[in-house]
Design an enzyme around this catalytic site. Structure first.
Site, PDB file in Angstrom:
ATOM      1  N   GLY A  46       0.823  -1.203   0.000  1.00 27.17           N
ATOM      2  CA  GLY A  46       0.000   0.000   0.000  1.00 27.17           C
ATOM      3  C   GLY A  46       0.856   1.251   0.000  1.00 27.17           C
ATOM      4  CD  GLN A  51       3.590   5.600   2.578  1.00 28.67           C
ATOM      5  OE1 GLN A  51       2.575   5.060   2.168  1.00 28.67           O
ATOM      6  NE2 GLN A  51       4.666   4.919   2.948  1.00 28.67           N
ATOM      7  CB  CYS A  91       5.981   1.615   6.647  1.00 35.24           C
ATOM      8  SG  CYS A  91       5.462   3.190   5.957  1.00 35.24           S
ATOM      9  CG  LEU A  92       6.612   0.916   0.401  1.00 34.29           C
ATOM     10  CD1 LEU A  92       5.846   1.314  -0.847  1.00 34.29           C
ATOM     11  CD2 LEU A  92       7.705  -0.096   0.064  1.00 34.29           C
ATOM     12  CG  HIS A 133       0.443   0.638   7.365  1.00 35.20           C
ATOM     13  ND1 HIS A 133       1.541   0.139   8.020  1.00 35.20           N
ATOM     14  CD2 HIS A 133       0.927   1.569   6.499  1.00 35.20           C
ATOM     15  CE1 HIS A 133       2.634   0.763   7.591  1.00 35.20           C
ATOM     16  NE2 HIS A 133       2.285   1.633   6.654  1.00 35.20           N
ATOM     17  CD  GLU A 134      -0.645   2.159   3.058  1.00 30.61           C
ATOM     18  OE1 GLU A 134      -0.282   3.340   2.966  1.00 30.61           O
ATOM     19  OE2 GLU A 134       0.161   1.220   3.159  1.00 30.61           O
ATOM     20  CG  HIS A 137       0.948   6.413   5.828  1.00 30.63           C
ATOM     21  ND1 HIS A 137       2.173   6.838   6.276  1.00 30.63           N
ATOM     22  CD2 HIS A 137       1.107   5.107   5.508  1.00 30.63           C
ATOM     23  CE1 HIS A 137       3.034   5.818   6.234  1.00 30.63           C
ATOM     24  NE2 HIS A 137       2.408   4.766   5.774  1.00 30.63           N
TER      25      HIS A 137
HETATM   26 NI    NI Z   1       3.295   2.920   5.425  1.00 25.71          NI
END
Ligand code: NI
Length: 162
Positions: A46, A51, A91-92, A133-134, A137
């Site tokens: 995701g 991000q 997480c990226l 999670h997303e 953000h």
């Molecule tokens: Ni993330």
């Protein structure tokens, strides 16, 4: 479409609150295309717009692991959760790290699609985890705030498992 730079932990944009999307402009369409491309290129499950440095309430997810279940959520909000799952999350924006986070095992979200039409999405297990999670953000939060125990090194984890 283009690959965008993924912002990493410590970048203040990741701690800001994103704004509602009120119109689908050509710029927003480009952003959505780029978000999918950037997520797939990074092998992520995701990606949220902050991000890539854009404070808009847009999330892309693909929990299939094969790139064949693209999901776009605009202005998402959680309607319902149930159950519990505890497992590794990454997480990226926090490269090379992983940690254990407890999440609901089921979530139901209301959102809007690429035409701003209302949609409802249900998810279990990995998809439920990715949605939670997303969405965080979009409110300036990273999973590292919720990690139980220590944040671990991904490579070390893999070595331990061999
Ligand atoms: Ni993330």
């Amino acid at each position: 479409m283009a690959i965008r730079t993924i912002r990493e932990i410590g970048d203040p944009v990741l701690n800001k609150i994103s704004k509602e999307v009120t119109a689908i402009t050509p710029r927003i369409k480009d952003l959505i295309g780029d978000m999918f491309e950037t997520m797939y290129e990074a092998n992520g499950v995701g990606l949220a717009a902050p991000q890539v440095g854009i404070l808009k309430r847009i999330v892309v997810i693909d929990a299939s692991g094969e790139g064949n279940d693209p999901l776009l959520l605009i202005n998402p909000r959680i309607l319902e959760t149930s159950g519990e799952q505890s497992g590794n999350e990454a997480c990226l924006s926090v490269p090379g790290k992983t940690g254990i986070v407890t999440r609901p095992n089921y979530v139901k979200v209301a959102a809007q699609d690429e035409d701003l039409k209302p949609i409802e999405i249900e998810g279990e297990e990995l998809l439920a985890r990715a949605i939670c999670h997303e969405l965080e953000h979009l409110d300036g939060h990273l999973y590292v705030e919720k990690v139980e125990g220590e944040l671990m090194d991904m490579e070390m984890e893999e070595d331990d498992g061999e």
